[in-house]
Design an enzyme around this catalytic site. Structure first.
Site, PDB file in Angstrom:
ATOM      1  N   HIS A 143      28.330 -10.753  77.005  1.00  0.00           N
ATOM      2  CA  HIS A 143      29.260 -10.059  76.097  1.00  0.00           C
ATOM      3  C   HIS A 143      29.977 -11.042  75.170  1.00  0.00           C
ATOM      4  CE1 HIS A 143      31.302  -5.902  75.815  1.00  0.00           C
ATOM      5  NE2 HIS A 143      31.441  -6.539  74.671  1.00  0.00           N
ATOM      6  N   GLU A 161      28.650  -4.814  84.123  1.00  0.00           N
ATOM      7  CA  GLU A 161      29.168  -6.153  83.778  1.00  0.00           C
ATOM      8  C   GLU A 161      30.598  -6.385  84.264  1.00  0.00           C
ATOM      9  OE1 GLU A 161      28.779  -5.677  79.419  1.00  0.00           O
ATOM     10  OE2 GLU A 161      30.920  -6.071  79.297  1.00  0.00           O
ATOM     11  N   ARG A 212      26.853  -1.424  74.318  1.00  0.00           N
ATOM     12  CA  ARG A 212      27.507  -1.189  75.609  1.00  0.00           C
ATOM     13  C   ARG A 212      26.429  -1.043  76.671  1.00  0.00           C
ATOM     14  NH1 ARG A 212      31.287  -3.018  73.675  1.00  0.00           N
ATOM     15  NH2 ARG A 212      33.410  -2.222  73.457  1.00  0.00           N
ATOM     16  N   ASP A 250      23.398  -8.272  75.443  1.00  0.00           N
ATOM     17  CA  ASP A 250      24.698  -8.945  75.461  1.00  0.00           C
ATOM     18  C   ASP A 250      25.672  -8.160  76.336  1.00  0.00           C
ATOM     19  OD1 ASP A 250      26.539 -10.981  74.512  1.00  0.00           O
ATOM     20  OD2 ASP A 250      27.548  -9.374  73.424  1.00  0.00           O
ATOM     21  N   LYS A 268      29.202   0.282  61.086  1.00  0.00           N
ATOM     22  CA  LYS A 268      29.472  -1.018  60.448  1.00  0.00           C
ATOM     23  C   LYS A 268      28.464  -2.083  60.885  1.00  0.00           C
ATOM     24  CE  LYS A 268      33.716  -0.486  61.942  1.00  0.00           C
ATOM     25  NZ  LYS A 268      33.725   0.968  62.169  1.00  0.00           N
TER      26      LYS A 268
HETATM   27  P1  NAI Z   1      30.865   2.309  64.143  1.00  0.00           P
HETATM   28  O1  NAI Z   1      31.810   3.333  64.659  1.00  0.00           O
HETATM   29  O2  NAI Z   1      31.112   1.719  62.787  1.00  0.00           O
HETATM   30  O3  NAI Z   1      29.381   2.892  64.154  1.00  0.00           O
HETATM   31  C1  NAI Z   1      28.818   3.567  65.237  1.00  0.00           C
HETATM   32  C2  NAI Z   1      27.735   4.479  64.687  1.00  0.00           C
HETATM   33  O4  NAI Z   1      27.059   5.065  65.804  1.00  0.00           O
HETATM   34  C3  NAI Z   1      28.281   5.634  63.824  1.00  0.00           C
HETATM   35  O5  NAI Z   1      27.583   5.699  62.590  1.00  0.00           O
HETATM   36  C4  NAI Z   1      28.019   6.873  64.680  1.00  0.00           C
HETATM   37  O6  NAI Z   1      27.740   8.030  63.897  1.00  0.00           O
HETATM   38  C5  NAI Z   1      26.788   6.421  65.464  1.00  0.00           C
HETATM   39  N1  NAI Z   1      26.551   7.209  66.666  1.00  0.00           N
HETATM   40  C6  NAI Z   1      27.444   7.838  67.461  1.00  0.00           C
HETATM   41  N2  NAI Z   1      26.793   8.470  68.454  1.00  0.00           N
HETATM   42  C7  NAI Z   1      25.470   8.228  68.273  1.00  0.00           C
HETATM   43  C8  NAI Z   1      24.286   8.631  68.965  1.00  0.00           C
HETATM   44  N3  NAI Z   1      24.345   9.390  70.079  1.00  0.00           N
HETATM   45  N4  NAI Z   1      23.094   8.217  68.502  1.00  0.00           N
HETATM   46  C9  NAI Z   1      23.018   7.440  67.397  1.00  0.00           C
HETATM   47  N5  NAI Z   1      24.106   7.030  66.691  1.00  0.00           N
HETATM   48  C10 NAI Z   1      25.312   7.422  67.143  1.00  0.00           C
HETATM   49  O7  NAI Z   1      30.825   1.168  65.254  1.00  0.00           O
HETATM   50  P2  NAI Z   1      30.434  -0.368  65.062  1.00  0.00           P
HETATM   51  O8  NAI Z   1      31.647  -1.143  64.661  1.00  0.00           O
HETATM   52  O9  NAI Z   1      29.209  -0.475  64.260  1.00  0.00           O
HETATM   53  O10 NAI Z   1      30.129  -0.778  66.576  1.00  0.00           O
HETATM   54  C11 NAI Z   1      29.033  -0.235  67.292  1.00  0.00           C
HETATM   55  C12 NAI Z   1      29.196  -0.568  68.761  1.00  0.00           C
HETATM   56  O11 NAI Z   1      29.068  -1.972  68.948  1.00  0.00           O
HETATM   57  C13 NAI Z   1      30.596  -0.269  69.331  1.00  0.00           C
HETATM   58  O12 NAI Z   1      30.724   1.077  69.721  1.00  0.00           O
HETATM   59  C14 NAI Z   1      30.685  -1.192  70.488  1.00  0.00           C
HETATM   60  O13 NAI Z   1      30.233  -0.518  71.650  1.00  0.00           O
HETATM   61  C15 NAI Z   1      29.720  -2.319  70.151  1.00  0.00           C
HETATM   62  N6  NAI Z   1      30.374  -3.612  70.012  1.00  0.00           N
HETATM   63  C16 NAI Z   1      29.961  -4.651  70.807  1.00  0.00           C
HETATM   64  C17 NAI Z   1      30.552  -5.896  70.705  1.00  0.00           C
HETATM   65  C18 NAI Z   1      30.085  -7.073  71.524  1.00  0.00           C
HETATM   66  O14 NAI Z   1      30.777  -8.097  71.569  1.00  0.00           O
HETATM   67  N7  NAI Z   1      28.921  -7.007  72.162  1.00  0.00           N
HETATM   68  C19 NAI Z   1      31.670  -6.117  69.775  1.00  0.00           C
HETATM   69  C20 NAI Z   1      31.981  -4.981  68.941  1.00  0.00           C
HETATM   70  C21 NAI Z   1      31.362  -3.765  69.084  1.00  0.00           C
END
Ligand code: NAI
Length: 338
Positions: free
Chosen positions: A297, A265, A236, A260, A155
């Site tokens: 964060h 952290e 992360r 971020d 996403k």
């Molecule tokens: P999502 O689940 O929609 O997308 C994650 C994508 O990463 C998926 O397409 C998946 O196939 C891919 N993926 C999984 N393992 C992988 C790998 N080894 N290499 C490459 N791609 C891989 O998750 P979304 O909503 O896009 O969020 C992504 C990350 O953002 C979350 O997991 C979270 O850690 C982080 N996040 C950070 C926030 C912040 O405030 N800094 C807030 C929200 C999310």
């Protein structure tokens, strides 16, 4: 009415959770400290706990909350790497999260960091306030025409890719579960990881932290990057080996870093430590580089995201306790054994 024990809460959490429509179906009990084995006694009579990114729900903590009568762990975030899902499943504890609250919030913050870092806004802001109007050391580069690499096209990664295209960049992507139709429609090119690292002027991480992705950016992969490339991490902290990153910054292999998130952290971010000695040597070292920009964060921290997190979490909590379905089944990250 069932009690929900909230941990690691800040004033803005209370504000948005108390205002959520489904809050009237629950008794909300807010704690400022984090949930862990040491603080588990504060669960009291709660049927569910609501936690954030740095509460540590290891097997011991989960066993204790289950013993106290808790049946549901609700993460008010998207990531769930801080919960031992195997242990939760064995204990019959359901674990839910907020799968998507505002991917735009995180994507847009990624650009806030990149643009500030590249155009040295953080340095210029301080200079101008001191009536120092010189431009030396503030040279950036055009994003237009550059190649960027998006690791993880879920996403958030997709939105980041699309915003990058607005700047006129060429977008490469790597994801073990690619989205070929989206890529074809948007002109995004999927490549393997070494190719992405070798061709990108900017690499941006948008993948979850899993055992496989831990230290994805290590010494070997930093060496594969284009010399002087930028790294953006709003996902992360443990996706990046901080010691290897410091080496790559020192030898110029990495030209700039916007973070971020940080691998250690927990216990530092979200709190005011301005009167204390910072004991984390790697974070201290990172803060000395002029080409490193760190926020604590806050990528999720928009009004829209906080409102949506509170709406979805309180509705799912109340529905679970009333034996009704969740708003969206993808909220459930761990199906408890029946
Ligand atoms: P999502 O689940 O929609 O997308 C994650 C994508 O990463 C998926 O397409 C998946 O196939 C891919 N993926 C999984 N393992 C992988 C790998 N080894 N290499 C490459 N791609 C891989 O998750 P979304 O909503 O896009 O969020 C992504 C990350 O953002 C979350 O997991 C979270 O850690 C982080 N996040 C950070 C926030 C912040 O405030 N800094 C807030 C929200 C999310």
């Amino acid at each position: 009415m069932s009690t929900i024990a909230f941990y690691d809460t800040k004033p803005y959490d209370r504000q948005y959770f108390e205002a959520a429509p489904a809050a009237s179906r629950l008794k909300l009990q807010f704690h400022e400290f984090r949930l862990s084995s040491e603080t588990v006694a504060t669960v009291g009579a709660a049927r569910a706990v609501c936690v954030f990114v740095n509460d540590r729900l290891d097997a011991a903590c989960l066993a204790q909350i289950q013993q106290a009568g808790v049946r549901l762990v609700a993460l008010r975030c998207a990531g769930f790497n801080n919960v031992d899902l195997v242990a939760a499943r064995k204990l019959g504890l359901a674990v839910i999260r907020v799968p998507a609250y505002s991917p735009h919030a995180v994507a847009e913050h990624t650009f806030a960091l990149l643009l500030a870092l590249n155009r040295k806004i953080h340095r210029a802001y301080n200079r101008v306030r001191e009536h120092n109007f010189s431009l030396s050391g503030l040279v950036g580069f055009d994003l237009f025409g550059k190649t960027v690499g998006i690791i993880g096209t879920g996403k958030i990664g997709k939105i980041v890719a699309q915003i990058f295209q607005g700047f006129g960049t060429q977008v490469l992507a790597y994801d073990p579960f690619p989205a070929p139709e989206w890529a074809a429609a948007r002109g995004v090119e999927y490549v393997d990881l070494p190719t992405l690292l070798g061709r990108s002027h900017i690499v941006s991480l948008h993948l979850p932290l899993t055992p496989e992705s831990r230290y994805l950016l290590n010494a070997e992969n930093f060496a594969r990057m284009k010399p002087g490339a930028y790294l953006l991490n709003t996902s992360r902290g443990k996706l990046v080996d901080t010691a290897a990153l410091i080496d790559a910054l020192k030898n110029g292999q990495v030209g700039g870093v916007a973070l971020d998130v940080y691998e250690e952290e927990e216990g530092i971010f979200f709190e005011d430590h301005s009167d204390e000695i910072l004991l984390d040597d790697e974070l201290s070292r990172l803060l000395t580089f002029p080409n490193v920009l760190i926020t604590a964060h806050q990528a999720f921290l928009t009004e829209e995201a906080l409102r949506e997190i509170a709406r979805v979490t309180t509705t799912n909590l109340a529905n679970f306790l009333d034996a009704q379905p969740f708003l969206d089944q993808t909220a459930l990250v761990n199906l408890p054994t029946p």
